[in-house]
Design a protein around this motif. Sequence first.
Motif, short mmCIF file in Angstrom:
data_model
loop_
_atom_site.label_atom_id
_atom_site.label_comp_id
_atom_site.label_asym_id
_atom_site.label_seq_id
_atom_site.Cartn_x
_atom_site.Cartn_y
_atom_site.Cartn_z
N PHE A 68 -8.55 131.31 101.22
CA PHE A 68 -7.79 130.67 102.28
C PHE A 68 -8.58 129.58 103.00
O PHE A 68 -8.01 128.61 103.48
CB PHE A 68 -7.28 131.73 103.26
CG PHE A 68 -6.14 132.53 102.70
CD1 PHE A 68 -4.91 131.94 102.50
CD2 PHE A 68 -6.31 133.85 102.33
CE1 PHE A 68 -3.85 132.67 101.95
CE2 PHE A 68 -5.27 134.58 101.79
CZ PHE A 68 -4.04 133.99 101.60
N ILE A 69 -9.89 129.69 103.04
CA ILE A 69 -10.69 128.62 103.62
C ILE A 69 -10.66 127.40 102.71
O ILE A 69 -10.75 126.25 103.17
CB ILE A 69 -12.14 129.09 103.85
CG1 ILE A 69 -12.18 130.16 104.94
CG2 ILE A 69 -13.04 127.93 104.23
CD1 ILE A 69 -11.76 129.67 106.31
N SER A 70 -10.52 127.60 101.38
CA SER A 70 -10.54 126.47 100.45
C SER A 70 -9.38 125.51 100.68
O SER A 70 -9.51 124.31 100.38
CB SER A 70 -10.52 126.99 99.00
OG SER A 70 -9.28 127.58 98.69
N ILE A 71 -8.25 125.97 101.21
CA ILE A 71 -7.10 125.09 101.41
C ILE A 71 -7.36 124.06 102.53
O ILE A 71 -7.26 122.86 102.31
CB ILE A 71 -5.82 125.90 101.69
CG1 ILE A 71 -5.53 126.82 100.51
CG2 ILE A 71 -4.65 124.97 101.95
CD1 ILE A 71 -5.41 126.11 99.19
N LEU A 92 -24.46 126.33 103.84
CA LEU A 92 -23.87 127.51 104.48
C LEU A 92 -23.93 128.74 103.57
O LEU A 92 -24.37 129.81 104.00
CB LEU A 92 -22.43 127.21 104.87
CG LEU A 92 -21.67 128.35 105.57
CD1 LEU A 92 -22.38 128.75 106.86
CD2 LEU A 92 -20.22 127.95 105.86
N TRP A 93 -23.51 128.60 102.31
CA TRP A 93 -23.51 129.79 101.45
C TRP A 93 -24.93 130.23 101.10
O TRP A 93 -25.17 131.42 100.89
CB TRP A 93 -22.63 129.60 100.23
CG TRP A 93 -23.23 128.91 99.03
CD1 TRP A 93 -24.32 129.29 98.30
CD2 TRP A 93 -22.72 127.74 98.38
NE1 TRP A 93 -24.53 128.41 97.27
CE2 TRP A 93 -23.57 127.47 97.28
CE3 TRP A 93 -21.63 126.91 98.62
CZ2 TRP A 93 -23.36 126.37 96.43
CZ3 TRP A 93 -21.42 125.84 97.77
CH2 TRP A 93 -22.28 125.57 96.70
N ALA A 121 -16.21 128.16 99.44
CA ALA A 121 -14.88 127.55 99.41
C ALA A 121 -14.96 126.03 99.44
O ALA A 121 -14.03 125.34 99.00
CB ALA A 121 -14.05 128.06 100.58
N GLY A 122 -16.04 125.49 99.97
CA GLY A 122 -16.18 124.04 100.06
C GLY A 122 -16.95 123.42 98.92
O GLY A 122 -17.24 122.22 98.96
N GLY A 123 -17.26 124.20 97.89
CA GLY A 123 -18.08 123.66 96.81
C GLY A 123 -17.30 123.14 95.62
O GLY A 123 -17.48 121.99 95.20
#
Length: 436
Positions: A68-71, A92-93, A121-123
């Motif tokens: 859900f963060i990826s959206i 972050l990760w 999610a941001g990668g």
Amino acid sequence: MMTTRRLSAMPGSHAWFVLGMLCFVYVLNFLDRQLLSILAKPIQDSLHISDGQLGLIGGLYFALFYCFISIPVGWFADRTNRVNVVSFACVLWSLATMACGMAATYPQLLLARMTVGVGEAGGVPPSYAIISDYFPAGRRGTALGLYNLGPPIGAALGIAFGASIAAAFSWRYAFVVLGAAGVITAIVFKLTVHEPIRGGLDRASASPLIGEVASGFVETLKMFFSRPALVLAALGSGVTQIITYGLGNFTILFLMREKGMTLGQVALYNSLIFGIGMSAGIFASGWLIDRYTRRYKQAYALLPAVSLALAIPFYIGFVWTPTWPLALLLLIGPTFLNYFYLSSSVALVQEEVRPDQRVMSGALLLLVMNLIGLGFGPTYVGAASDYFRAAYPDHSLQMALYTLVPFYFLAIFLFLWLARVLRRDGRPTPNGGIAS
């Protein structure tokens, strides 16, 4: 003010350098994600957690944050500098991975793993779009296939280094050391990779204008879920991931607990199996996509369907055989064949949508895939193992892994359905792909 200049249709040395950097970031992404399953046995012994709890933390809980963060991240990246998004996500990760090594209780480990999911999610979605703006249509299958070598290389290095560090020192050191490597990589990535022109390599009636208004969130969402080919690609990939994540999160625990392998043996043999087998499968699928989709659009779906059908007997043999050397030999089959879906689905989605919709479309693909596969696969296998423990105390994981076989047939059915859709409606798209 951004220009309307097109990038060269032939990828140059910088494009290959960027692809290499993105692949290495993906290696760390998957390495950090897989450490939990690689070190499951010592973590269970230290924190006293069950297979079910292990499945939840590696499956449903992680997937909810990751998906859900990826959206919103995809929507944001479609409007900003994608290189900055990838760099921040990697930091972050990686910090969250280090925090996993410091966890003293299950809730602390859970919180750290959720943060890993937020960062990861941001990668991947911005990376898909960056690659599509460095490599033209007709070469993206190969480029994305090479990029998707990140998971097998990450799994192999995670097994080799993670298991070796844990065997020599502690499982905690493995998280801290490998997380620190990610922070350094994020800094190097930011300093050496440049944001490409959006849509600069796409064939269109007019030159791509970077200043054009990007598609809205709702517009892209409606577009994706109104296209049968995109939805079927996502569903077929998601069901396949029930197998790959369900098996992947418990393979090493299964081999150690029920077949007698040690951490030292895991570090050597499993790293070779995952590094070579999965890498070969993903690279071969990317090459075959570029070769056959030029003439047969349904190859995007038929390649994964055929590979999964061929994987079934090897998978059953791996679960059944009583000795770990023969189990590893049979594991080569699923490790090579289970991942043809990845490059196929990613390439199809990136070809099918407009340049300003690529990051979010990639995020939507990952949302469906990972909610089904990552969210359900490990959670299901862990819960099934706990369920079978009363009747099969020494072979509960074996029984749980047997129950993944029907998902092979469901995935094959979905990809054959996708092939029918692609064959029925094969109009050329502005990006050189196909419409559905």
